[in-house]
Design an enzyme around this catalytic site. Structure first.
Site, mmCIF file in Angstrom:
data_model
loop_
_atom_site.group_PDB
_atom_site.id
_atom_site.type_symbol
_atom_site.label_atom_id
_atom_site.label_comp_id
_atom_site.label_asym_id
_atom_site.label_seq_id
_atom_site.Cartn_x
_atom_site.Cartn_y
_atom_site.Cartn_z
ATOM 1 C CG HIS A 27 -1.888 -1.157 1.191
ATOM 2 N ND1 HIS A 27 -2.119 -1.970 2.288
ATOM 3 C CD2 HIS A 27 -2.668 -1.641 0.189
ATOM 4 C CE1 HIS A 27 -3.005 -2.900 1.951
ATOM 5 N NE2 HIS A 27 -3.348 -2.728 0.693
ATOM 6 N NE ARG A 69 -6.200 -0.252 1.084
ATOM 7 C CZ ARG A 69 -5.787 -0.859 2.192
ATOM 8 N NH1 ARG A 69 -5.002 -0.209 3.039
ATOM 9 N NH2 ARG A 69 -6.145 -2.104 2.464
ATOM 10 C CB SER A 171 -5.904 -13.127 -2.899
ATOM 11 O OG SER A 171 -7.028 -13.974 -2.837
ATOM 12 C CB THR A 172 -1.837 -11.226 1.301
ATOM 13 O OG1 THR A 172 -1.346 -12.558 1.537
ATOM 14 C CG2 THR A 172 -2.996 -10.969 2.250
ATOM 15 C CB SER A 173 1.636 -8.919 -1.967
ATOM 16 O OG SER A 173 1.763 -8.345 -0.694
ATOM 17 C CD GLU A 184 -1.639 -3.943 8.992
ATOM 18 O OE1 GLU A 184 -1.381 -2.744 9.265
ATOM 19 O OE2 GLU A 184 -2.215 -4.301 7.949
#
Length: 317
Positions: A27, A69, A171-173, A184
């Site tokens: 992001h 983002r 469906s993350t990188s 985070e």
């Protein structure tokens, strides 16, 4: 790295983790990861470890350039099989093209050739402190790594969010890797760099790389337990028939990430001051409370349940 095979003494054996990537700017307005990766691309001495190939990587450079983002669509939701196999080249949304490129470089997702570990660095505007994101309760390697980080980071707190939910799977990188690790750290406004948040992220990553290095050198890690917060459901803001928000996060809940929310506790406050109470049947632990980026996703916070996971002993195959 294998998914781990057990031998007779119940130690899960994994191949050495030789290829590690550090993603920043998935992001483009989450500045700690962007800044750290840019620093390490210029001088990687701080993150080098013997026998490890470590690649700092700016995941979404166009979004970073604009300090937004994303450009067309959220890159951290783009790594679906449908997107990764889509044809259309330059006609595809920018982040879908980028997902295909990242999958070629660090994957392919789900294959033996994929990178061993990807750390994906994120900031949140929520008061979450330092949080590691675990995608599978069965990943003994990541559980052991997170246990190591939590102990090394003490007395400061580093919590683990378990994002293992059939309906809320992202469906993350980082899902391209065999062992995906999300990070985070907040609260930090979008487009802003705060020194305490930046340093906390840097220290957590140092401990993570130390763990991989020790593992590769042959250190055995005994069985352990890890407290996690398992994602239950997304809670939206109250809305009218046209979809407009009609209440805010209640002041008693604001900034209270990870604190218990009991049935009957105030959750939202209407614009004329009325409280809307939590109607659930049991105590939950909200997080990502009032996250700026999640207004578009119609999410005020997520609820979680506290659990303790057991991880088997691990060692190098």
């Amino acid at each position: 790295m294998s998914n781990g095979s057990s031998n007779n003494n119940n130690t899960a054996r994994f191949d050495a983790a030789r290829r590690v990537a550090i993603f920043g700017g998935t992001h483009g307005n989450e500045m700690s990861g962007v800044t750290l990766v840019n620093l390490w691309m210029q001088n990687s001495a701080e993150i080098q470890r013997k026998g490890l190939e470590i690649k700092p990587f700016l995941t979404n450079p166009k979004a970073v350039e604009k300090c937004v983002r994303y450009v067309d669509t959220d890159l951290n939701r783009a790594f679906t099989q449908e997107n990764l196999s889509a044809t259309g080249g330059d006609e595809l949304p920018y982040e879908v093209q980028r997902a295909q490129e990242i999958n070629r470089m660090f994957g392919p997702k789900g294959s033996a050739e994929a990178y061993d570990v990807i750390f994906d660095l994120h900031n949140t505007t929520s008061n979450m402190g330092c949080t590691l994101i675990l995608e599978s309760s069965k990943d003994a390697f990541n559980l052991q790594m997170m246990n190591y980080i939590k102990k090394a980071f003490a007395p400061a707190s580093c919590l683990v969010l378990l994002n293992e939910h059939p309906l809320l799977k992202y469906s993350t990188s980082r899902s391209v890797a065999k062992h995906p690790v999300g990070m985070e750290v907040g609260p930090q406004p979008q487009g802003v760099l705060r020194s305490n948040i930046f340093e906390a992220m840097r220290v957590i990553l140092k401990h993570a790389l130390d763990f991989i290095s020790l593992f590769n050198e042959g250190m055995e890690f005994p069985p352990c337990t890890v407290e996690v917060f398992r994602v239950l459901e997304r809670m939206d803001y109250p809305r009218d028939a046209n979809g407009n928000i009609i209440a805010m996060v209640h002041p008693n809940l604001q900034d209270c990430d990870w604190e218990p929310l009991n049935p009957g506790d105030p959750m939202f406050q209407t614009f004329d001051g009325k409280s809307i109470h939590y109607q659930g049947s049991s105590t939950v632990y909200p997080t990502f409370i009032n996250e700026a980026a999640y207004y578009e996703k119609q999410q005020a916070f997520v609820t979680t349940r506290r659990e303790t996971l057991a991880a088997s002993a691990i060692g190098k195959a």
